[in-house]
Every structure is written in structure tokens, then in C-alpha cells.
Design an enzyme around this catalytic site. Structure first.
Site, mmCIF file in Angstrom:
data_model
loop_
_atom_site.group_PDB
_atom_site.id
_atom_site.type_symbol
_atom_site.label_atom_id
_atom_site.label_comp_id
_atom_site.label_asym_id
_atom_site.label_seq_id
_atom_site.Cartn_x
_atom_site.Cartn_y
_atom_site.Cartn_z
ATOM 1 N N LYS A 1 -12.531 -24.407 2.103
ATOM 2 C CA LYS A 1 -12.183 -23.271 2.452
ATOM 3 C C LYS A 1 -12.030 -23.816 3.797
ATOM 4 O O LYS A 1 -12.104 -24.505 4.997
ATOM 5 C CB LYS A 1 -12.793 -21.724 2.536
ATOM 6 C CG LYS A 1 -13.552 -21.443 1.115
ATOM 7 C CD LYS A 1 -14.137 -19.981 1.320
ATOM 8 C CE LYS A 1 -14.767 -19.480 -0.195
ATOM 9 N NZ LYS A 1 -13.065 -18.461 -0.448
ATOM 10 N N ARG B 1 -15.788 -16.313 -11.019
ATOM 11 C CA ARG B 1 -15.572 -15.835 -12.800
ATOM 12 C C ARG B 1 -16.230 -16.723 -13.047
ATOM 13 O O ARG B 1 -16.111 -16.305 -14.828
ATOM 14 C CB ARG B 1 -13.630 -15.862 -12.867
ATOM 15 C CG ARG B 1 -13.252 -17.128 -12.743
ATOM 16 C CD ARG B 1 -11.715 -16.889 -12.327
ATOM 17 N NE ARG B 1 -12.066 -16.262 -10.436
ATOM 18 C CZ ARG B 1 -10.145 -16.165 -10.571
ATOM 19 N NH1 ARG B 1 -8.836 -16.697 -11.249
ATOM 20 N NH2 ARG B 1 -10.019 -15.663 -9.169
HETATM 21 N N1 BES Z 1 -15.640 -15.158 -2.662
HETATM 22 C C1 BES Z 1 -14.091 -15.425 -2.227
HETATM 23 C C2 BES Z 1 -13.603 -13.816 -2.665
HETATM 24 C C3 BES Z 1 -13.930 -13.559 -1.036
HETATM 25 C C4 BES Z 1 -12.603 -14.193 -0.374
HETATM 26 C C5 BES Z 1 -14.559 -12.534 -1.148
HETATM 27 C C6 BES Z 1 -13.092 -13.549 0.682
HETATM 28 C C7 BES Z 1 -15.007 -12.110 0.573
HETATM 29 C C8 BES Z 1 -14.065 -11.853 1.263
HETATM 30 C C9 BES Z 1 -13.827 -16.017 -4.286
HETATM 31 O O1 BES Z 1 -15.019 -16.907 -4.411
HETATM 32 C C10 BES Z 1 -12.647 -16.856 -4.158
HETATM 33 O O2 BES Z 1 -12.949 -17.906 -3.380
HETATM 34 N N2 BES Z 1 -11.967 -16.163 -4.107
HETATM 35 C C11 BES Z 1 -10.755 -16.659 -3.666
HETATM 36 C C12 BES Z 1 -9.864 -17.040 -5.661
HETATM 37 C C13 BES Z 1 -8.703 -17.842 -5.299
HETATM 38 C C14 BES Z 1 -8.163 -19.569 -6.086
HETATM 39 C C15 BES Z 1 -7.651 -17.777 -6.775
HETATM 40 C C16 BES Z 1 -9.063 -15.928 -3.275
HETATM 41 O O3 BES Z 1 -9.449 -14.556 -3.864
HETATM 42 O O4 BES Z 1 -8.674 -16.634 -2.283
HETATM 43 MN MN MN Z 2 -14.668 -19.195 -3.697
#
Ligand code: BES
Ligand code: MN
Ligand code: ZN
Length: 501
Positions: free
Chosen positions: A278, A352
Site C-alpha cells: 500500500k 477474503r
Molecule cells: N483492509 C483493506 C480494506 C480497507 C481499506 C479497510 C481502507 C479500511 C480502509 C483490504 O485488505 C484491502 O486492501 N482491500 C483492497 C482490495 C483490492 C486490492 C481489490 C482495496 O480495497 O483496495
Molecule cells: Mn489489504
């Protein structure tokens, strides 16, 4: 904060709280106090914009003719606005409005309200609950707080008829608050303190309430074939864990009667994204990527604390998602416990993968009446719903409706989004049974479709709580920070439908 209940009547010193209806009609206790002060309350009301509306309040400082420091007059609004939820919010506002005012206790006079079904005692218990929920603080790492920065208020006393019954009702509500506080603590702790092993140990502490707690380590999970969950944790030096909590407050037999309900939580104790790392801005928020697991653990505490007459299973999958020499790579293919294979195209879509094995394990082992999972699963749900609803996805209309209703009752609101074969197709993979990300659009829905592939025919709902687990603003019963979203909601779901009385 300490809470007590006492017979009607008010102390002669300190801060007292009295109420007025819409139209500024003073309650019986407020009227008495008004006379004693030579009409100070009515004069203060006339000199302000206070109209007795819900959410309004007025402070009369050191009124002459008394030794009181302050009289706070709070608005109740119209009769149909005197509800369980509004009284909780009122309690929260009273706490916030008086917490800096006085050392010791604030006395709150709760009178019966005309044309309202709730008794004075019922109202008092809800006010106390709301005040308690608002009093939460996470300040254990602040070593230099000055006394003036800390709340002075240490307790509240509610004066009402039927105070013994109010005290009894509050005992139950206080147990739910304990569960909420536990979750808020777990979610607020940083990831150098709360990681899979220490979070599992926190869950283990529920044993003293009569919860059976089992902790599975990596070796056991490997034997069970949980390749999806283990792949996420393999880049971390912290060992992944799964915690299984069982509360047996319902029928003991082995038949359908005793079939438990199950709650499953995503517990990513820190989500860097892994190799699909990230951006650094805001990454600290990912300490609360275990909010689903935190809610399940706090829920079990609430249910056990109030001795819920239901059989409930809580399962949390705990991992840390890190890059590193042993981390999972984009393109890796893992085999889940269900036997289905997954091509991991993005290591940041890890929740997931954790839930795939946690859901399958729960379904397979417990054959529950239903499963509800909670997860801070997608950023996309924040785009869709912001912070005022969690996303609800389900294969079962009755479960959906029950969840939505419970959410409305406790103001942890849900909004249902669709599941559909057309979305399901978006996660078919060239190389494996599925891939862990969909295309460009519908990110929250394709995540939910992914989970659905691991629940079989069991009634199931997924709550995407990414937008509601942490709050940047104070609300009447939820101070900013970890909200514990889901604890009150699921406690209410169990109470409404799954307890024998
Ligand atoms: N934990 C994150 C989702 C999240 C984002 C929670 C911001 C709280 C605040 C999750 O694991 C994630 O990174 N999801 C990705 C999925 C994508 C790679 C398909 C996302 O939402 O960007
Ligand atoms: Mn994630
Ligand atoms: Zn995550």
C-alpha cells in the site's frame, strides 16, 4: 465510570440534570427546582434558544437560593421522540456536557414522561447505558496528561421511581458495554502490541466468563489444509492463529435445537498490502484491519457477560500481512481448506483469503444455523456508503431482514448490496478455480462473491465494516476512535431471535 440508581430526589450541592419537553415544559423535578431558585430556570430558558427539543441543553450556573454548582436542563423533545435509542444518546450528551464540570458524581433526575410507554426506570437505564458508552477513552499510552485534560467526572447517579428495576436492567446493558469497550481496546491498540498471538491471548481471557476458547497455530492449520489463510501470514515473523470461541447458553442436546449460530471475523492485525504494498500515507489505519475479529471477540464477551440463552460460536482468523523474503507473490496459487484453488493476483486482497478458510472451517465443524462474518474488507465500501452504513451481502432474505432491523434498533445501520452470478463470473481465473480480485468495478461485491464460494448452502451474511470500524468524529454514544461496530448489532440479533426465554 461508576453508575448508580437511587430514589427520586436531588442532592443540594454539585451538578444536577433535569429535563424539559418540547415547548420547554419542565418535568416535575425541574419545576420544583425552578420554584426553589425563584424561577431561574424559566428565566434562563426565556433568555436562550432552548425549546426543549431533543439534543438541546441549557446550563444554569450556580443558581441563587441553592448551593448547587450547576443545573443542566436537557430537552426530551416530543413524546414520540422519547425512545430507547434517543435516551441512550441523551445519556451520551449528558456525559459529554458534564465530564469536565465536577469531581465525583453528577445527579440526573429522571421523571416519568406523559404519553410515553417507557417508565422512568426504563428511561434511566438507557440514559445510564448511553453515558457509559460515551465515557470510553483510550489513553493508556499518554504519560503526560494534565488533570485538566482528563474527565473529572467519576460517576453518575440516576434518581427515579422504580430505581431497583432500573438497576437490574442496567446490569444487563452494562455487560454489553463491557463487550463494546473490549472491542474498542483491541481495535485501538497498535500492531506492535496486538498481533495474532497477543490477540488470541486476549480472546483466551474470555474463559473466565465461561467461554470455551481454542487456539489453532500454524501447524494445526496446515494439517487442516488452510492454505489460503496461511499464505497471507507467511511473510510475517508473527505466527498466524485461528481462535474458536464457544458460548453454550442454550439447549445442551445434540439436535437441531442446540445448533449454534456463528460469527466469523477478519483479523488482519496489520495490513501493509504485502508485496502488492500500500502507499505509505494513511497506512497506520491498517492497525484496525482486525476490526471484524475485534467485534466478534467483544460480542462473545457481551453474550457471555449477560449469560445469553443461546449457543454461539465465534471464529477469528488472525494474520499479519507483511512483505518479506518469504511473502506470498502475486500470481501464487494456493489451495484453501475447501479444496478450491485461488490465484492470488493481488496480495492486498488478503481479507477474503483469511475468511475463505475461517468460513469453511466454521461451516464444516459446527453446521451452524447461519454464519455472519464481519470484515474491514474493501476500500470500495467506503466509496459507496461512507461511514454511516456498513455493507450487507447475503444469500438469505430472512437473515438480511433480521440483521437490518437489529441494526436500525441499535443505530449500527446496514445497507444491502446485491450478489449475482454476473458478478461471480468476474472472479473466475484462467489458472485456478478463482482469482482473489475482480475487474475494475464493483470491488465490494466481487469480494462478497468470493466469500460466498466458501459458505455452501448455509444461510450467510457478510458485513463489510471498512467504513464504520473507526470514526473521526464524536457521536453521542460513540467517541471518536474504535467504534466496536457490530457488537451491539449482533447482540441484538441474538436477543431478538435466538434466545429461549
Ligand atoms: N483492509 C483493506 C480494506 C480497507 C481499506 C479497510 C481502507 C479500511 C480502509 C483490504 O485488505 C484491502 O486492501 N482491500 C483492497 C482490495 C483490492 C486490492 C481489490 C482495496 O480495497 O483496495
Ligand atoms: Mn489489504
Ligand atoms: Zn485488509
Amino acid at each position: 465510570m461508576k453508575t448508580s440508581f437511587a430514589k427520586p430526589g436531588l442532592p443540594t450541592t454539585g451538578i444536577v440534570v433535569v429535563s424539559a419537553n418540547a415547548g420547554s415544559k419542565l418535568s416535575a423535578t425541574a419545576s420544583k427546582l425552578n420554584k426553589k431558585t425563584g424561577g431561574a430556570l424559566t428565566r434562563a430558558i426565556k433568555a436562550s434558544n432552548f425549546e426543549g427539543k431533543k439534543g438541546q441543553s441549557l446550563n444554569v450556573m450556580a443558581p441563587a437560593g441553592t448551593r448547587l454548582d450547576r443545573v443542566m436542563v436537557v430537552g426530551l423533545g416530543k413524546a414520540d421522540e422519547v425512545t430507547e435509542l434517543e435516551m441512550q444518546k441523551l445519556g451520551g450528551r449528558i456525559y459529554a456536557g458534564t465530564k469536565q464540570g465536577i469531581k465525583g458524581t453528577v445527579a440526573i433526575a429522571v421523571d416519568a414522561v406523559k404519553d410515553v410507554k417507557m417508565s422512568a426506570g426504563d428511561i434511566a437505564a438507557e440514559i445510564a447505558y448511553g453515558a457509559q458508552l460515551r465515557s470510553y477513552r483510550f489513553d493508556k499510552y499518554k504519560t503526560k496528561q494534565k488533570p485538566k485534560d482528563k474527565p473529572k467526572l467519576k460517576s453518575i447517579t440516576l434518581h427515579c421511581t422504580g430505581f431497583a428495576k432500573a438497576r437490574k436492567n442496567y446490569t444487563r446493558l452494562g455487560k454489553i458495554a463491557n463487550g463494546v469497550f473490549f472491542t474498542r481496546d483491541l481495535v485501538s491498540e497498535p500492531s506492535n502490541v496486538i498481533y495474532p498471538d497477543t490477540l488470541a491471548k486476549q480472546a483466551k481471557s474470555l474463559e473466565k466468563l465461561g467461554v470455551k476458547v481454542q487456539i489453532l497455530g500454524e501447524a494445526q492449520m496446515r494439517r487442516l489444509g488452510m492454505g489460503a489463510l496461511l499464505g497471507v501470514g507467511q511473510g510475517s515473523i508473527r505466527e498466524s492463529k485461528m481462535v474458536v470461541m464457544q458460548w453454550q447458553g442454550g439447549p445442551k442436546s445434540r439436535g437441531k435445537e442446540a445448533q449454534p449460530v456463528a460469527f466469523v471475523g477478519k483479523g488482519v492485525t496489520f495490513d501493509t498490502g504485502g508485496i502488492s504494498i500500500k502507499p505509505s500515507a494513511g497506512m497506520e489505519d491498517m492497525k484496525w484491519d482486525m476490526g471484524g475479529a475485534g467485534a466478534v471477540i467483544g460480542l462473545m464477551k457481551a453474550l457471555a457477560g449477560r449469560k445469553a440463552k443461546a449457543n454461539v460460536v465465534g471464529v477469528v482468523g488472525l494474520v499479519e500481512n507483511m512483505p518479506g523474503g518469504n511473502a506470498q507473490r502475486p500470481g501464487d496459487i494456493v489451495t484453501s481448506m475447501s479444496g478450491q484453488t485461488i490465484e492470488v493476483l493481488n496480495t492486498d486482497a488478503e481479507g477474503r483469503l483469511v475468511l475463505a478458510d475461517a468460513l469453511h472451517y466454521t461451516n464444516n465443524r459446527f453446521k451452524p444455523k447461519f454464519m455472519v462474518n464481519l470484515a474491514t474488507l474493501t476500500g470500495a465500501i467506503i466509496v459507496s456508503l461512507g461511514s454511516h452504513h456498513a455493507g450487507l451481502f447475503s444469500n438469505n432474505d430472512q437473515l438480511s431482514e433480521r440483521l437490518t432491523k437489529a441494526g436500525t434498533e441499535v443505530e449500527e445501520k446496514l445497507w444491502r448490496l446485491p450478489l449475482d452470478e454476473a458478478y461471480d463470473k468476474m472472479i473466475n481465473s484462467q489458472a485456478a478455480d478463482m482469482q482473489n480480485i475482480g475487474g475494475r468495478g464493483a470491488g465490494s461485491i466481487t469480494a462478497a462473491q468470493f466469500l460466498q464460494r466458501f459458505v455452501g448452502k448455509t444461510p450467510w451474511a457478510h458485513l463489510d465494516i471498512a467504513g464504520v470500524t473507526w470514526s473521526k468524529t464524536d457521536a453521542p454514544t460513540v467517541p471518536k476512535g474504535g467504534t466496536a461496530f457490530g457488537v451491539r448489532l449482533l447482540d441484538r440479533l441474538v436477543a431478538n431471535h435466538y434466545e429461549k426465554s
